[in-house]
Write a protein that holds these residues in place. Structure first.
Motif, PDB file in Angstrom:
ATOM      1  N   ILE A  73    -123.200  68.095 -50.485  1.00  0.00           N
ATOM      2  CA  ILE A  73    -122.503  67.737 -51.723  1.00  0.00           C
ATOM      3  C   ILE A  73    -121.249  68.589 -51.820  1.00  0.00           C
ATOM      4  N   GLY A  74    -120.121  67.932 -52.100  1.00  0.00           N
ATOM      5  CA  GLY A  74    -118.848  68.638 -52.218  1.00  0.00           C
ATOM      6  C   GLY A  74    -117.939  67.958 -53.229  1.00  0.00           C
ATOM      7  N   PHE A  75    -116.649  68.268 -53.152  1.00  0.00           N
ATOM      8  CA  PHE A  75    -115.664  67.742 -54.094  1.00  0.00           C
ATOM      9  C   PHE A  75    -114.495  67.117 -53.340  1.00  0.00           C
ATOM     10  N   ASN A  76    -113.846  66.136 -53.990  1.00  0.00           N
ATOM     11  CA  ASN A  76    -112.655  65.515 -53.428  1.00  0.00           C
ATOM     12  C   ASN A  76    -111.601  65.414 -54.515  1.00  0.00           C
ATOM     13  N   SER A  77    -110.357  65.733 -54.162  1.00  0.00           N
ATOM     14  CA  SER A  77    -109.210  65.594 -55.055  1.00  0.00           C
ATOM     15  C   SER A  77    -108.099  64.895 -54.290  1.00  0.00           C
ATOM     16  N   THR A  78    -107.458  63.928 -54.947  1.00  0.00           N
ATOM     17  CA  THR A  78    -106.387  63.167 -54.319  1.00  0.00           C
ATOM     18  C   THR A  78    -105.231  63.011 -55.290  1.00  0.00           C
ATOM     19  N   LEU A  79    -104.020  63.205 -54.800  1.00  0.00           N
ATOM     20  CA  LEU A  79    -102.801  62.926 -55.554  1.00  0.00           C
ATOM     21  C   LEU A  79    -102.013  61.890 -54.776  1.00  0.00           C
ATOM     22  N   GLY A  80    -101.512  60.870 -55.481  1.00  0.00           N
ATOM     23  CA  GLY A  80    -100.785  59.831 -54.775  1.00  0.00           C
ATOM     24  C   GLY A  80     -99.785  59.126 -55.659  1.00  0.00           C
ATOM     25  N   VAL A  81     -99.070  58.199 -55.035  1.00  0.00           N
ATOM     26  CA  VAL A  81     -98.090  57.394 -55.748  1.00  0.00           C
ATOM     27  C   VAL A  81     -98.091  55.987 -55.148  1.00  0.00           C
ATOM     28  N   LYS A  82     -97.987  54.969 -56.054  1.00  0.00           N
ATOM     29  CA  LYS A  82     -97.874  53.577 -55.638  1.00  0.00           C
ATOM     30  C   LYS A  82     -96.474  53.084 -55.981  1.00  0.00           C
ATOM     31  N   VAL A  83     -95.865  52.365 -55.027  1.00  0.00           N
ATOM     32  CA  VAL A  83     -94.539  51.785 -55.232  1.00  0.00           C
ATOM     33  C   VAL A  83     -94.680  50.276 -55.077  1.00  0.00           C
ATOM     34  N   PRO A  84     -94.479  49.501 -56.179  1.00  0.00           N
ATOM     35  CA  PRO A  84     -94.639  48.052 -56.077  1.00  0.00           C
ATOM     36  C   PRO A  84     -93.493  47.410 -55.286  1.00  0.00           C
ATOM     37  N   LEU A  85     -93.865  46.475 -54.398  1.00  0.00           N
ATOM     38  CA  LEU A  85     -92.875  45.695 -53.645  1.00  0.00           C
ATOM     39  C   LEU A  85     -92.727  44.306 -54.257  1.00  0.00           C
ATOM     40  N   THR A  86     -93.876  43.699 -54.654  1.00  0.00           N
ATOM     41  CA  THR A  86     -93.908  42.422 -55.360  1.00  0.00           C
ATOM     42  C   THR A  86     -94.951  42.551 -56.453  1.00  0.00           C
ATOM     43  N   ASN A  87     -95.271  41.442 -57.131  1.00  0.00           N
ATOM     44  CA  ASN A  87     -96.306  41.475 -58.178  1.00  0.00           C
ATOM     45  C   ASN A  87     -97.688  41.777 -57.610  1.00  0.00           C
ATOM     46  N   ARG A  88     -97.913  41.444 -56.338  1.00  0.00           N
ATOM     47  CA  ARG A  88     -99.242  41.598 -55.742  1.00  0.00           C
ATOM     48  C   ARG A  88     -99.312  42.628 -54.620  1.00  0.00           C
ATOM     49  N   ILE A  89     -98.197  43.102 -54.115  1.00  0.00           N
ATOM     50  CA  ILE A  89     -98.186  44.030 -52.979  1.00  0.00           C
ATOM     51  C   ILE A  89     -97.453  45.308 -53.352  1.00  0.00           C
ATOM     52  N   SER A  90     -98.049  46.433 -53.005  1.00  0.00           N
ATOM     53  CA  SER A  90     -97.391  47.732 -53.234  1.00  0.00           C
ATOM     54  C   SER A  90     -97.702  48.662 -52.067  1.00  0.00           C
ATOM     55  N   LEU A  91     -96.830  49.627 -51.849  1.00  0.00           N
ATOM     56  CA  LEU A  91     -97.046  50.686 -50.868  1.00  0.00           C
ATOM     57  C   LEU A  91     -97.661  51.870 -51.584  1.00  0.00           C
ATOM     58  N   PHE A  92     -98.469  52.655 -50.877  1.00  0.00           N
ATOM     59  CA  PHE A  92     -98.974  53.877 -51.483  1.00  0.00           C
ATOM     60  C   PHE A  92     -98.935  55.009 -50.465  1.00  0.00           C
ATOM     61  N   GLY A  93     -98.846  56.214 -50.979  1.00  0.00           N
ATOM     62  CA  GLY A  93     -98.935  57.431 -50.183  1.00  0.00           C
ATOM     63  C   GLY A  93     -99.741  58.435 -50.975  1.00  0.00           C
ATOM     64  N   GLU A  94    -100.623  59.169 -50.272  1.00  0.00           N
ATOM     65  CA  GLU A  94    -101.474  60.114 -50.987  1.00  0.00           C
ATOM     66  C   GLU A  94    -101.858  61.290 -50.100  1.00  0.00           C
ATOM     67  N   ALA A  95    -102.161  62.391 -50.767  1.00  0.00           N
ATOM     68  CA  ALA A  95    -102.693  63.585 -50.103  1.00  0.00           C
ATOM     69  C   ALA A  95    -104.073  63.837 -50.702  1.00  0.00           C
TER      70      ALA A  95
END
Length: 171
Positions: A73-95
């Protein structure tokens, strides 16, 4: 001597996601517990060459030991950002950072080769199996019982960077 240690971990990470919706980009954070079931394999290979009374001897040995039997048992933390390209598609990047360790409950020798001969069946239960405990008292060894040792945690923590495409299937 050459020792190789490899490990695998199947993880399940339920998370809570906090996000801010914006037109150009949407930052988010995920936090959650991580549950994992792992296995560690330790391979040991040894090759020794010695000379006694002007005669050379070669001693070759290899063994494989499998460690298993506990839930981590452990912990997870994530920070990210989503950039929309269209109404249904977006790019994301996260650490993402996962803090997790694995302390097996048992290990077993699954291969034992001495000078080219398989000697696994010649090992006693005491020599082939080990049980790990948080606390234990040293006792007289018995060839028909597994040996006992203190648990030792192995790090399965990670830092990951992910880039991808997000498809929104809803409206």
């Amino acid at each position: 001597d050459e020792i190789s240690v490899t490990g695998t971990m199947l993880r399940f990470t339920p998370s809570v996601v906090y996000s801010i919706s914006a037109k150009k980009w949407s930052p988010y954070a995920k936090f959650g517990l991580t549950f994992g079931v792992g296995q560690i394999t330790e391979e040991w290979n040894s090759l020794r060459s010695e000379t006694y009374d002007q005669e050379s001897y070669i001693d070759e040995f290899s063994s494989v030991e499998e460690f298993s039997g506990s839930v981590s048992i452990g912990f997870n933390s994530t920070l990210g950002v989503k950039v929309p390209l269209t109404n249904r598609i977006s790019l994301f990047g996260e650490a993402s950072i996962t803090n997790l360790s694995f302390a097996p409950n048992e290990s077993e020798t699954t291969s034992y080769i001495d000078n080219g001969e398989d000697r696994l069946n010649e090992l006693s239960t005491y020599d082939a199996k080990t049980e790990y405990f948080d606390e234990y008292e040293r006792k007289v060894s018995n060839d028909n019982e597994a040996r006992t040792k203190l648990k030792q945690p192995y790090a399965f923590s990670s830092l990951a960077f992910n880039i991808g495409i997000n498809f929104n299937l809803g409206k």
